[in-house]
Write a protein that holds these residues in place. Structure first.
Motif, mmCIF file in Angstrom:
data_model
loop_
_atom_site.group_PDB
_atom_site.id
_atom_site.type_symbol
_atom_site.label_atom_id
_atom_site.label_comp_id
_atom_site.label_asym_id
_atom_site.label_seq_id
_atom_site.Cartn_x
_atom_site.Cartn_y
_atom_site.Cartn_z
ATOM 1 N N ILE A 149 0.854 -1.190 0.000
ATOM 2 C CA ILE A 149 0.000 0.000 0.000
ATOM 3 C C ILE A 149 0.889 1.239 0.000
ATOM 4 O O ILE A 149 1.762 1.388 0.865
ATOM 5 C CB ILE A 149 -0.919 0.013 1.234
ATOM 6 C CG1 ILE A 149 -1.858 -1.193 1.184
ATOM 7 C CG2 ILE A 149 -1.719 1.320 1.329
ATOM 8 C CD1 ILE A 149 -2.573 -1.467 2.475
ATOM 9 N N SER A 150 0.701 2.109 -0.977
ATOM 10 C CA SER A 150 1.498 3.333 -1.063
ATOM 11 C C SER A 150 1.000 4.359 -0.050
ATOM 12 O O SER A 150 -0.182 4.399 0.285
ATOM 13 C CB SER A 150 1.442 3.918 -2.476
ATOM 14 O OG SER A 150 0.118 4.327 -2.785
ATOM 15 N N ILE A 151 1.921 5.161 0.449
ATOM 16 C CA ILE A 151 1.585 6.231 1.384
ATOM 17 C C ILE A 151 1.965 7.560 0.746
ATOM 18 O O ILE A 151 3.138 7.792 0.434
ATOM 19 C CB ILE A 151 2.329 6.074 2.728
ATOM 20 C CG1 ILE A 151 2.035 4.714 3.356
ATOM 21 C CG2 ILE A 151 1.951 7.205 3.680
ATOM 22 C CD1 ILE A 151 2.847 4.451 4.622
ATOM 23 N N LYS A 152 0.988 8.418 0.535
ATOM 24 C CA LYS A 152 1.267 9.745 -0.002
ATOM 25 C C LYS A 152 1.736 10.669 1.120
ATOM 26 O O LYS A 152 1.365 10.483 2.281
ATOM 27 C CB LYS A 152 0.010 10.335 -0.650
ATOM 28 C CG LYS A 152 -0.475 9.592 -1.881
ATOM 29 C CD LYS A 152 -1.711 10.277 -2.448
ATOM 30 C CE LYS A 152 -2.221 9.561 -3.690
ATOM 31 N NZ LYS A 152 -3.463 10.208 -4.210
ATOM 32 N N ASP A 153 2.506 11.680 0.738
ATOM 33 C CA ASP A 153 2.989 12.642 1.714
ATOM 34 C C ASP A 153 1.839 13.431 2.333
ATOM 35 O O ASP A 153 1.982 14.007 3.415
ATOM 36 C CB ASP A 153 3.974 13.601 1.044
ATOM 37 C CG ASP A 153 4.678 14.502 2.033
ATOM 38 O OD1 ASP A 153 5.286 13.981 2.981
ATOM 39 O OD2 ASP A 153 4.595 15.733 1.872
ATOM 40 N N THR A 154 0.692 13.423 1.657
ATOM 41 C CA THR A 154 -0.487 14.149 2.149
ATOM 42 C C THR A 154 -1.438 13.262 2.947
ATOM 43 O O THR A 154 -2.459 13.747 3.441
ATOM 44 C CB THR A 154 -1.251 14.779 0.975
ATOM 45 O OG1 THR A 154 -1.545 13.747 0.012
ATOM 46 C CG2 THR A 154 -0.421 15.863 0.304
ATOM 47 N N ASP A 155 -1.137 11.979 3.075
ATOM 48 C CA ASP A 155 -2.015 11.058 3.807
ATOM 49 C C ASP A 155 -1.953 11.314 5.308
ATOM 50 O O ASP A 155 -0.869 11.399 5.891
ATOM 51 C CB ASP A 155 -1.630 9.601 3.542
ATOM 52 C CG ASP A 155 -2.096 9.098 2.195
ATOM 53 O OD1 ASP A 155 -2.994 9.721 1.609
ATOM 54 O OD2 ASP A 155 -1.553 8.066 1.738
ATOM 55 N N TYR A 156 -3.120 11.423 5.902
ATOM 56 C CA TYR A 156 -3.231 11.439 7.362
ATOM 57 C C TYR A 156 -3.662 10.042 7.817
ATOM 58 O O TYR A 156 -3.884 9.153 6.995
ATOM 59 C CB TYR A 156 -4.236 12.502 7.807
ATOM 60 C CG TYR A 156 -3.653 13.896 7.860
ATOM 61 C CD1 TYR A 156 -3.341 14.507 9.075
ATOM 62 C CD2 TYR A 156 -3.401 14.613 6.695
ATOM 63 C CE1 TYR A 156 -2.792 15.786 9.139
ATOM 64 C CE2 TYR A 156 -2.852 15.889 6.735
ATOM 65 C CZ TYR A 156 -2.560 16.472 7.955
ATOM 66 O OH TYR A 156 -2.006 17.730 8.014
#
Length: 294
Positions: A149-156
């Motif tokens: 699962i990718s994590i974006k820098d904007t993910d909370y």
């Protein structure tokens, strides 16, 4: 296939409903009436009552009452999704196919506690959703399903929580069918590989303005809802911070960390960090003044 379901958090609720919707044979549910440490706690009994599924509340999954309930359910397999206590062999050995656990990390790496929080706090770019055969140790059993699962820098935290839950739901339906058909495959975990994350403590959630702006931003998003929130101390009171932005500017290089640069409202303000600024865009009510130090 007779399934025993164990869980007590929000994702457990969604996954139990998913199995019922797809007409899987849930023969019993173990849940909790309340939890003092699961911020995403969810009592599964309402689902059980509306679908005539036997259930039990327990504080100790390894006690005699719970063991007898599991034996009475006579499950072929157990699904333990969202349960913090280790399960002993007296329960693990009852279902003939074992009990399946899940861990939102790329096992054998990042075993242990608070995997969603640590992944965000450390600024990781990816994690995983992993299901495995449970044993008496934490997160060490044979893997039956894993998705990256990718994590974006904007993910909370809520964004990552939802991503993981979507993946888990896909995986659960897939490996349930594989168990039913007898086509499930097992991948052995090498116990000498990987690492384990420790349990968080209260000080891990405190913002230190001497940290980098990015590190503070990562901590804030890691502890945002459904978790308890990162915080800083002001006049002996904890102020929770829920949203922020890291601002990198050399204009404030000669300003000490912790100085309040700008107040926009009681929940929106800018503070100097070690190497930039942190723009707090959502917090508890705060009555600091420009020029003060936190």
């Amino acid at each position: 296939m007779r399934i025993l379901f164990i869980g007590c958090i929000e994702s457990s609720y969604i996954q139990l409903l998913l199995l019922i919707k797809h007409k899987k044979n849930i023969v019993g549910v173990i849940t909790k009436e309340k939890s003092e440490f699961n911020s995403d706690f969810c009592d599964l009994s309402p689902i059980c009552k509306s679908n005539n599924i036997p259930f039990i509340y327990t504080k100790n999954i390894n006690d005699e009452t719970t063991i007898n309930f599991v034996k009475k359910c006579n499950p072929d397999i157990g699904y333990c999704f969202g349960w913090s206590q280790l399960i002993g062999k007296d329960v693990l050995n009852i279902p003939s196919k074992g009990i399946i656990g899940n861990h939102p990390a790329e096992l054998p790496y990042n075993r242990g506690r608070h995997p969603i929080i640590w992944a965000l706090a450390l600024g990781l770019e990816s994690t995983a959703s992993t299901f495995f055969i449970m044993n008496e140790s934490a997160d060490t059993g044979d893997i039956i399903s894993q998705e990256t699962i990718s994590i974006k820098d904007t993910d909370y935290a809520r964004d990552l929580y939802n991503k993981i839950n979507k993946s888990e739901c896909r995986q659960i339906l897939r490996f349930t069918e594989e168990f039913e058909k007898g086509t499930i495959k097992y991948i052995h975990q090498n116990s000498t590989v990987g690492n384990s994350w420790r349990k968080r403590c209260a000080k891990d959630g405190l913002i230190d303005w001497r940290m980098s702006a990015k590190a503070i931003y990562n901590l804030i998003r890691a502890l945002s809802a459904p978790y308890i929130g990162a915080a800083f101390l002001y006049q002996d009171r904890e102020i929770k911070v829920w949203r922020s932005k890291a601002i990198f500017s050399q204009a404030y290089n000669n300003i000490e960390p912790g100085k309040i640069i700008q107040i926009n409202s009681t929940t929106d303000f800018i503070v100097k960090a070690y190497d930039g600024l942190v723009h707090v865009t959502q917090s508890d009510e705060f009555h600091g003044k420009e020029g003060e130090y936190l």
